[in-house]
Design a protein around this motif. Structure first.
Motif, PDB file in Angstrom:
ATOM      1  N   UNK A 346     -15.471   7.476  -0.691  1.00  0.00           N
ATOM      2  CA  UNK A 346     -14.141   8.024  -0.676  1.00  0.00           C
ATOM      3  C   UNK A 346     -13.473   7.818  -2.057  1.00  0.00           C
ATOM      4  N   UNK A 347     -12.288   8.876  -1.793  1.00  0.00           N
ATOM      5  CA  UNK A 347     -11.281   8.687  -3.024  1.00  0.00           C
ATOM      6  C   UNK A 347     -10.258   7.619  -2.641  1.00  0.00           C
ATOM      7  N   UNK A 348     -10.063   6.692  -3.494  1.00  0.00           N
ATOM      8  CA  UNK A 348      -8.986   5.802  -3.216  1.00  0.00           C
ATOM      9  C   UNK A 348      -7.817   5.596  -4.425  1.00  0.00           C
ATOM     10  N   UNK A 349      -6.575   5.676  -3.756  1.00  0.00           N
ATOM     11  CA  UNK A 349      -5.365   5.269  -4.799  1.00  0.00           C
ATOM     12  C   UNK A 349      -4.937   3.963  -4.887  1.00  0.00           C
ATOM     13  N   UNK A 350      -4.900   3.510  -6.207  1.00  0.00           N
ATOM     14  CA  UNK A 350      -4.711   2.121  -6.251  1.00  0.00           C
ATOM     15  C   UNK A 350      -3.410   1.686  -6.553  1.00  0.00           C
ATOM     16  N   UNK A 351      -2.447   1.002  -6.148  1.00  0.00           N
ATOM     17  CA  UNK A 351      -1.046   0.986  -6.528  1.00  0.00           C
ATOM     18  C   UNK A 351      -1.004  -0.357  -7.572  1.00  0.00           C
ATOM     19  N   UNK A 352      -0.145  -0.051  -8.418  1.00  0.00           N
ATOM     20  CA  UNK A 352      -0.155  -1.428  -9.398  1.00  0.00           C
ATOM     21  C   UNK A 352       1.049  -0.709 -10.384  1.00  0.00           C
TER      22      UNK A 352
END
Ligand SMILES: CC(=O)SCCNC(=O)CCNC(=O)[C@H](O)C(C)(C)COP(=O)(O)OP(=O)(O)OC[C@H]1O[C@@H](n2cnc3c(N)ncnc32)[C@H](O)[C@@H]1OP(=O)(O)O
Ligand SMILES: CC(=O)C(=O)O
Length: 549
Positions: A346-352
């Motif tokens: 899966x594509x995942x977006x990381x928030x930082x």
């Protein structure tokens, strides 16, 4: 003016056959820290078969008692659809007839339809490790291959130390390969046993051998990863005419491991357009199973999955930088080498703190919250995330806390399940030597229109706080009884922006169906933990669809 690239060199004519040969259960098991039981091997083999590999090397019967047992049980218990089992072993010993060598006999006794023989193809190994002559070294190969082939086995030969041997004395190494084919070997896999080759070297050597054995001989590649090039070396070998690739799931293997067979097959199928995995038409299997099988096998080997593993790792399609996200919003292909779904990932977006508004919008979409029409919220959340991360928070491993922050900005307030008046903890230990400390926590809060005061006990202050919070809330929210804290990580972060050290706590919770992660930061462990604990309760209730009471 743009020049068009030179046409790619055409691979030499080669047989239509292509073998994917898995050696996870043999060479993979040679990895430090892996110890596979017979039951483990019997559980892994059907997964490899489902993936669509053509051969599963099960171990070395006769040498390793567990492997002898594996072949005995596999014959009765396994129902393989795609793959054939291969028994691994060595050529006969010097000065002994193949028929009289007990380890060669054990290969026959295994009843595996394929036998793979490791054969010395570096003259230095023949003279120094086997302590015999080059002619006897070649006779060991020929006699053993001939004997097993006459007994009706398909015989493959792993030409050990082939590349190092070839660079030292190409004549002997070539003769070893030719001898194996002449005696009836169906495949000769050229081994980079010490794993130190580079792709160009491999390509040159394979091209030389291909010319020596002709276009129809089935040459294979067995690469170790000591130079970090095992997958590239395998692809270079294919480019130069190898039609049999060996490797292990997740790249397990002796020292730095073998070529990761998952990367090899993904590259062959997706990049080079060669369908190499067997698949039932319209059925499951093939590349779409890659990620699931990689993780299922790492459960059995008890080796934590490697997040940055190409194609199948948790981070393989995880995007952190804001600029990446802004392009991905337009088209995921702009920052991805392939579609993660093709390999079951899966594509995942990381928030930082590296996020921009596009990262937040995509993360919101992933969480089921459409923020496209709320540019003001996107800006506020982006700024809050950057500030919070500068103060020690981390959201890339705490999706639930991030979602609460997002909801708060979108709806103007956090979901009001309860209002905390105060809390406190006490840790007590009596004076006796060796006595265990106990902890007690009292929580005062307002929920369901009442003021609730509860005291909980625990083996430490965080455990006591967790108990007190549940005791205070479960009358109003009985759903909390299903919640459980399953992981707790603490990190001391020193000197955040010139201040004193702060503590960051990451908590993972579950309700038996979903698991979620929250973060808390504070001047000490207890305050940080309290924040993560309360976030966990709020997110869990909201996720269950419970309305504040
Ligand atoms: C490159 C690879 O990874 S190949 C796979 C290696 N895997 C393993 O070694 C795991 C299983 N191995 C074992 O259980 C043991 O090493 C055994 C049973 C095979 C042999 O054990 P032992 O008889 O005690 O011998 P030991 O391990 O000390 O030495 C290996 C022997 O095999 C001989 N040998 C090594 N390679 C070969 C070969 N390709 N062909 C024939 N004989 C070989 C050596 O000359 C040595 O013979 P010697 O005892 O007459 O000196
Ligand atoms: C056969 C084998 O495992 C090697 O040469 O590395």
């Amino acid at each position: 003016m743009t020049q068009s690239p030179a046409p790619a060199p055409q691979p030499p004519a080669a047989p239509a056959t292509f073998h994917v040969y898995d050696t996870t259960l043999r060479d993979g098991a040679q990895q430090e820290g892996i110890n596979l039981s017979v039951a483990d091997k019997l559980a892994i083999a059907p997964m490899l078969d489902a993936l669509g590999v053509g051969f599963i090397e099960g171990g070395w019967p006769g040498a390793v008692p567990k492997d002898t047992e594996f072949f005995k049980r596999a014959a009765k218990e396994l129902d393989l659809r795609n793959a054939e089992l291969a028994a691994f072993g060595a050529t006969r010993k010097a000065g002994v007839r193949a028929t009289d060598d007990p380890l060669v006999r054990a290969l026959l006794d295994s009843e595996a339809p394929v036998v793979t023989l490791v054969a010395k193809s570096d003259v230095r190994h023949v003279e120094r490790a086997l302590r015999t002559t080059p002619d006897e070294g070649l006779a060991m190969i020929q006699d053993t291959v001939r004997f097993l082939a006459r007994e009706g086995r398909r015989v493959f030969v792993d030409a050990e130390h082939f590349f190092d041997g070839f660079r030292y004395d190409p004549g002997f190494s070539r003769r070893a390969v030719v001898a194996a084919f002449e005696a009836g070997a169906e495949v000769v896999a050229l081994c980079d046993t010490n794993g130190g080759m580079l792709p160009d070297w491999v390509r040159d050597v394979v091209a030389d051998v291909r010319a020596a054995v002709g276009p129809h001989a089935v040459l294979g590649m067995h690469a170790h990863n000591d130079s970090g090039c095992a997958v590239a070396n395998t692809l270079a070998a294919v480019d130069a005419g190898c039609v049999h690739v060996q490797g292990t799931v997740n790249g397990y293997g002796e020292r730095t491991g073998n070529a990761d067979l998952l990367s090899v097959v993904a590259n062959l199928e997706l990049k080079l357009g060669r369908p190499v995995l067997a698949r039932e038409p319209g059925g499951p299997g093939g590349l779409a199973e890659l990620t699931r099988i990689a993780h299922a096998i790492s459960e059995i080997t008890n080796i934590s999955p490697f997040a940055r593993q190409p194609y199948v790792g948790a981070s393989a399609f995880a995007h952190k930088a804001g600029l990446h996200a802004s392009a991905i919003k337009v088209d995921p292909d702009l920052y991805q080498h392939t579609d993660p779904e093709l390999v079951g990932n899966d594509m995942r977006m990381l928030v930082s703190d590296m996020a921009g508004r596009a990262s937040i919008e995509l993360k919101g979409r992933q969480l089921g919250i459409d923020l496209a029409a709320h540019p003001d919220v996107l800006s506020r959340v982006t700024n809050r995330v950057k500030d919070a991360e500068a103060n020690g928070y981390t959201y890339e491993a705490a999706d639930a806390s991030f979602e609460l922050l997002l909801v708060e900005e979108l709806e103007g307030a956090r979901p009001a399940y309860f209002r905390v008046e105060s809390w406190r903890t006490i840790v007590e230990r009596n004076g006796s030597r060796g006595a265990a400390a106990t902890a007690e926590a009292t929580v005062k809060l307002h929920a369901g229109g009442e003021r609730v005061v509860r005291t909980g006990e625990g083996n430490g202050p965080v455990d006591a706080l967790d108990h007190a919070l549940r005791l205070a809330l479960t009358r109003v929210y009985p759903e909390l009884e299903d919640f459980e804290l399953i992981d707790f990580k603490v990190r001391i972060l020193d000197q955040m922006q010139g201040t004193d050290a702060v503590t960051r706590v990451l908590i993972e919770s579950t309700d038996g169906q979903t698991s979620w992660s929250t973060v808390g930061v504070g001047p000490n462990l207890i305050e940080a933990s309290w924040e993560a604990l309360t976030d966990s309760a709020i997110w869990g209730l909201r996720n269950r669809g419970v309305a504040p009471r």
